[in-house]
Scaffold this active site. Sequence first.
Site, PDB file in Angstrom:
ATOM      1  N   TYR A  76       0.830  -1.218   0.000  1.00  0.00           N
ATOM      2  CA  TYR A  76       0.000   0.000   0.000  1.00  0.00           C
ATOM      3  C   TYR A  76       0.861   1.264   0.000  1.00  0.00           C
ATOM      4  O   TYR A  76       0.507   2.262  -0.631  1.00  0.00           O
ATOM      5  CB  TYR A  76      -0.990  -0.021   1.176  1.00  0.00           C
ATOM      6  CG  TYR A  76      -2.212  -0.852   0.843  1.00  0.00           C
ATOM      7  CD1 TYR A  76      -3.271  -0.306   0.117  1.00  0.00           C
ATOM      8  CD2 TYR A  76      -2.297  -2.189   1.188  1.00  0.00           C
ATOM      9  CE1 TYR A  76      -4.375  -1.074  -0.228  1.00  0.00           C
ATOM     10  CE2 TYR A  76      -3.396  -2.968   0.845  1.00  0.00           C
ATOM     11  CZ  TYR A  76      -4.432  -2.402   0.131  1.00  0.00           C
ATOM     12  OH  TYR A  76      -5.516  -3.163  -0.225  1.00  0.00           O
ATOM     13  N   ASP A 113      -8.073   6.007  -5.040  1.00  0.00           N
ATOM     14  CA  ASP A 113      -7.248   7.201  -5.232  1.00  0.00           C
ATOM     15  C   ASP A 113      -8.124   8.447  -5.135  1.00  0.00           C
ATOM     16  O   ASP A 113      -9.348   8.360  -4.996  1.00  0.00           O
ATOM     17  CB  ASP A 113      -6.488   7.130  -6.576  1.00  0.00           C
ATOM     18  CG  ASP A 113      -7.429   7.132  -7.783  1.00  0.00           C
ATOM     19  OD1 ASP A 113      -8.315   8.012  -7.864  1.00  0.00           O
ATOM     20  OD2 ASP A 113      -7.290   6.245  -8.664  1.00  0.00           O
ATOM     21  N   HIS A 128     -15.070   1.896  -1.868  1.00  0.00           N
ATOM     22  CA  HIS A 128     -14.021   1.029  -1.295  1.00  0.00           C
ATOM     23  C   HIS A 128     -12.998   1.807  -0.484  1.00  0.00           C
ATOM     24  O   HIS A 128     -11.872   1.340  -0.296  1.00  0.00           O
ATOM     25  CB  HIS A 128     -13.345   0.220  -2.410  1.00  0.00           C
ATOM     26  CG  HIS A 128     -14.290  -0.733  -3.091  1.00  0.00           C
ATOM     27  ND1 HIS A 128     -14.088  -1.252  -4.352  1.00  0.00           N
ATOM     28  CD2 HIS A 128     -15.473  -1.263  -2.660  1.00  0.00           C
ATOM     29  CE1 HIS A 128     -15.099  -2.053  -4.678  1.00  0.00           C
ATOM     30  NE2 HIS A 128     -15.953  -2.070  -3.666  1.00  0.00           N
TER      31      HIS A 128
HETATM   32  C1  BJW Z   1      -9.955   0.737 -18.877  1.00  0.00           C
HETATM   33  C2  BJW Z   1      -8.826   1.376 -19.280  1.00  0.00           C
HETATM   34  C3  BJW Z   1      -8.982   2.609 -19.759  1.00  0.00           C
HETATM   35  C4  BJW Z   1      -8.223  -0.641 -18.583  1.00  0.00           C
HETATM   36  N1  BJW Z   1     -10.223   3.148 -19.805  1.00  0.00           N
HETATM   37  N2  BJW Z   1     -11.183   1.169 -18.885  1.00  0.00           N
HETATM   38  C5  BJW Z   1     -21.813 -11.770  -4.814  1.00  0.00           C
HETATM   39  C6  BJW Z   1     -21.345 -12.731  -5.684  1.00  0.00           C
HETATM   40  C7  BJW Z   1     -20.030 -13.185  -5.579  1.00  0.00           C
HETATM   41  C8  BJW Z   1     -19.168 -12.702  -4.601  1.00  0.00           C
HETATM   42  C9  BJW Z   1     -19.628 -11.755  -3.741  1.00  0.00           C
HETATM   43  C10 BJW Z   1     -20.946 -11.304  -3.853  1.00  0.00           C
HETATM   44  N3  BJW Z   1     -21.116 -10.362  -2.876  1.00  0.00           N
HETATM   45  C11 BJW Z   1     -19.982 -10.228  -2.194  1.00  0.00           C
HETATM   46  C12 BJW Z   1     -19.050 -11.053  -2.685  1.00  0.00           C
HETATM   47  C13 BJW Z   1     -17.643 -11.198  -2.188  1.00  0.00           C
HETATM   48  C14 BJW Z   1     -16.707 -10.144  -2.702  1.00  0.00           C
HETATM   49  C15 BJW Z   1     -16.671 -10.222  -4.220  1.00  0.00           C
HETATM   50  O1  BJW Z   1     -17.243  -9.440  -4.931  1.00  0.00           O
HETATM   51  N4  BJW Z   1     -15.922 -11.173  -4.748  1.00  0.00           N
HETATM   52  C16 BJW Z   1     -15.813 -11.349  -6.191  1.00  0.00           C
HETATM   53  C17 BJW Z   1     -14.386 -11.038  -6.635  1.00  0.00           C
HETATM   54  C18 BJW Z   1     -16.215 -12.740  -6.541  1.00  0.00           C
HETATM   55  N5  BJW Z   1     -17.088  -8.801  -2.261  1.00  0.00           N
HETATM   56  C19 BJW Z   1     -16.764  -8.345  -1.061  1.00  0.00           C
HETATM   57  O2  BJW Z   1     -16.135  -9.022  -0.263  1.00  0.00           O
HETATM   58  C20 BJW Z   1     -17.198  -6.940  -0.702  1.00  0.00           C
HETATM   59  N6  BJW Z   1     -17.799  -6.924   0.574  1.00  0.00           N
HETATM   60  C21 BJW Z   1     -19.020  -7.423   0.792  1.00  0.00           C
HETATM   61  O3  BJW Z   1     -19.691  -7.889  -0.090  1.00  0.00           O
HETATM   62  O4  BJW Z   1     -19.441  -7.323   2.091  1.00  0.00           O
HETATM   63  C22 BJW Z   1     -20.506  -8.161   2.500  1.00  0.00           C
HETATM   64  C23 BJW Z   1     -19.855  -9.454   2.947  1.00  0.00           C
HETATM   65  C24 BJW Z   1     -19.204  -9.466   4.148  1.00  0.00           C
HETATM   66  C25 BJW Z   1     -18.636 -10.649   4.579  1.00  0.00           C
HETATM   67  C26 BJW Z   1     -18.680 -11.785   3.768  1.00  0.00           C
HETATM   68  C27 BJW Z   1     -19.306 -11.737   2.524  1.00  0.00           C
HETATM   69  C28 BJW Z   1     -19.910 -10.551   2.115  1.00  0.00           C
HETATM   70  C29 BJW Z   1     -16.012  -6.011  -0.563  1.00  0.00           C
HETATM   71  C30 BJW Z   1     -15.335  -5.760  -1.857  1.00  0.00           C
HETATM   72  C31 BJW Z   1     -14.117  -4.870  -1.623  1.00  0.00           C
HETATM   73  C32 BJW Z   1     -13.293  -4.725  -2.859  1.00  0.00           C
HETATM   74  N7  BJW Z   1     -12.056  -4.102  -2.526  1.00  0.00           N
HETATM   75  C33 BJW Z   1     -11.077  -3.881  -3.559  1.00  0.00           C
HETATM   76  C34 BJW Z   1      -9.737  -3.498  -2.899  1.00  0.00           C
HETATM   77  C35 BJW Z   1      -9.747  -2.073  -2.414  1.00  0.00           C
HETATM   78  C36 BJW Z   1      -8.438  -1.709  -1.814  1.00  0.00           C
HETATM   79  C37 BJW Z   1      -7.314  -1.706  -2.805  1.00  0.00           C
HETATM   80  O5  BJW Z   1      -7.373  -1.040  -3.858  1.00  0.00           O
HETATM   81  O6  BJW Z   1      -6.341  -2.390  -2.523  1.00  0.00           O
HETATM   82  O7  BJW Z   1     -11.526  -2.871  -4.461  1.00  0.00           O
HETATM   83  S1  BJW Z   1     -10.868  -5.282  -4.650  1.00  0.00           S
HETATM   84  C38 BJW Z   1     -10.636  -4.366  -6.120  1.00  0.00           C
HETATM   85  O8  BJW Z   1     -11.689  -4.639  -7.048  1.00  0.00           O
HETATM   86  C39 BJW Z   1     -10.762  -2.898  -5.710  1.00  0.00           C
HETATM   87  C40 BJW Z   1     -11.557  -2.344  -6.843  1.00  0.00           C
HETATM   88  O9  BJW Z   1     -12.223  -1.175  -6.434  1.00  0.00           O
HETATM   89  C41 BJW Z   1     -12.488  -3.472  -7.190  1.00  0.00           C
HETATM   90  C42 BJW Z   1     -13.056  -3.399  -8.553  1.00  0.00           C
HETATM   91  O10 BJW Z   1     -12.039  -3.477  -9.508  1.00  0.00           O
HETATM   92  P1  BJW Z   1     -12.152  -2.617 -10.835  1.00  0.00           P
HETATM   93  O11 BJW Z   1     -12.167  -1.170 -10.477  1.00  0.00           O
HETATM   94  O12 BJW Z   1     -13.249  -3.111 -11.663  1.00  0.00           O
HETATM   95  O13 BJW Z   1     -10.723  -2.887 -11.503  1.00  0.00           O
HETATM   96  P2  BJW Z   1     -10.242  -4.101 -12.399  1.00  0.00           P
HETATM   97  O14 BJW Z   1      -8.755  -4.086 -12.363  1.00  0.00           O
HETATM   98  O15 BJW Z   1     -10.919  -5.352 -12.062  1.00  0.00           O
HETATM   99  O16 BJW Z   1     -10.752  -3.728 -13.860  1.00  0.00           O
HETATM  100  C43 BJW Z   1     -10.225  -2.620 -14.553  1.00  0.00           C
HETATM  101  C44 BJW Z   1     -11.025  -2.455 -15.833  1.00  0.00           C
HETATM  102  O17 BJW Z   1     -10.573  -1.289 -16.478  1.00  0.00           O
HETATM  103  C45 BJW Z   1     -10.870  -3.608 -16.835  1.00  0.00           C
HETATM  104  O18 BJW Z   1     -12.162  -4.031 -17.263  1.00  0.00           O
HETATM  105  C46 BJW Z   1     -10.085  -2.986 -17.992  1.00  0.00           C
HETATM  106  O19 BJW Z   1     -10.445  -3.505 -19.266  1.00  0.00           O
HETATM  107  C47 BJW Z   1     -10.502  -1.551 -17.869  1.00  0.00           C
HETATM  108  N8  BJW Z   1      -9.558  -0.571 -18.411  1.00  0.00           N
HETATM  109  N9  BJW Z   1      -7.754   0.493 -19.097  1.00  0.00           N
HETATM  110  C48 BJW Z   1     -11.285   2.431 -19.358  1.00  0.00           C
HETATM  111  N10 BJW Z   1      -7.945   3.347 -20.207  1.00  0.00           N
END
Ligand code: BJW
Length: 261
Positions: A76, A113, A128
Amino acid sequence: MTSSSLTSSTSIPDEIAQKLRAAQHIAVMTGAGVSAESGIATFRDALTGLWANFKAEDLATPQAFVRDPALVWGWYEWRRAQVMQTQPNAGHIALAAMARQVPQLTLITQNVDDLHERAGSSAVLHLHGSILAARCFDCGFPYQHRASLQQDHAKLAPPVCPECGGAVRPGVVWFGENLPHDVWQEAERAVRECDVLIIAGTSGVVYPAAGLAELAFRKRKTIIQINPQATNQDKFASLVMTGPSGVCLPQLLAAAWPELR
Ligand code: BJW
């Protein structure tokens, strides 16, 4: 509305431009891709250096922090230094400009960010949390952390909480943790109430954030999806723009408000 798809080099359908211009409330949800053109790696890009053998999903958990706090805190610190040394790009700037054209624009971001704020957006809903904030892992006491600008790939012991002696953690939402309740409520409300939802730069795989696209679809909102890659949320969109958000968002702005060109 019929659904259509275009690459960033073709023009926006009039129907979409008019919807945007007439909207009373636009909701926008952004993900890591929106900061990619500022030089911040997306969440699912391969990690490098000390972290090359890890996936981000394996480091962004409370369990990883408990197992090896210095590994996670060092990651981080490195990312914080990256964020502090980058600038908002044309996508962030277009969204701040769009907010000045509509009665209400709610900007929801999964990003940790502060580039939207630095581009001029206010009241951003950070689902987040923030990488620039910190608090005690044990007692939750907020910690005023001054990040270093050095981008070392190194393990680094986290600071010690002055209240209870626990380890200080980043102020972000890790997997398995709840999103900040009020922020989530506000985001859901905005999607229910908006006329148009723009989704930009997210893979749409992390819940509950990804569920906002489904909610908007069920509520028959106009959804505009922006990403250089196909996503599993494209099926909900009235318009899929295949391209970088730093190109597509200014294009949307110029199509709806040509006087800003
Ligand atoms: C471009 C580009 C350009 C490239 N222009 N685009 C239902 C179903 C299944 C699972 C779950 C569910 N509900 C909950 C869950 C569990 C879990 C989850 O979702 N898991 C899945 C992975 C399966 N969720 C959680 O745990 C959440 N909490 C929760 O639900 O609480 C209730 C609960 C409690 C206890 C038990 C169970 C449930 C919390 C989620 C927290 C996510 N945190 C993170 C880390 C933050 C800190 C850090 O940054 O280190 O957040 S994970 C990470 O993913 C980060 C992001 O915000 C998040 C989303 O990612 P994002 O932004 O989509 O990025 P990428 O890299 O995936 O994609 C980038 C995209 O950009 C790509 O598509 C590229 O093509 C594109 N791109 N260049 C435009 N120029």
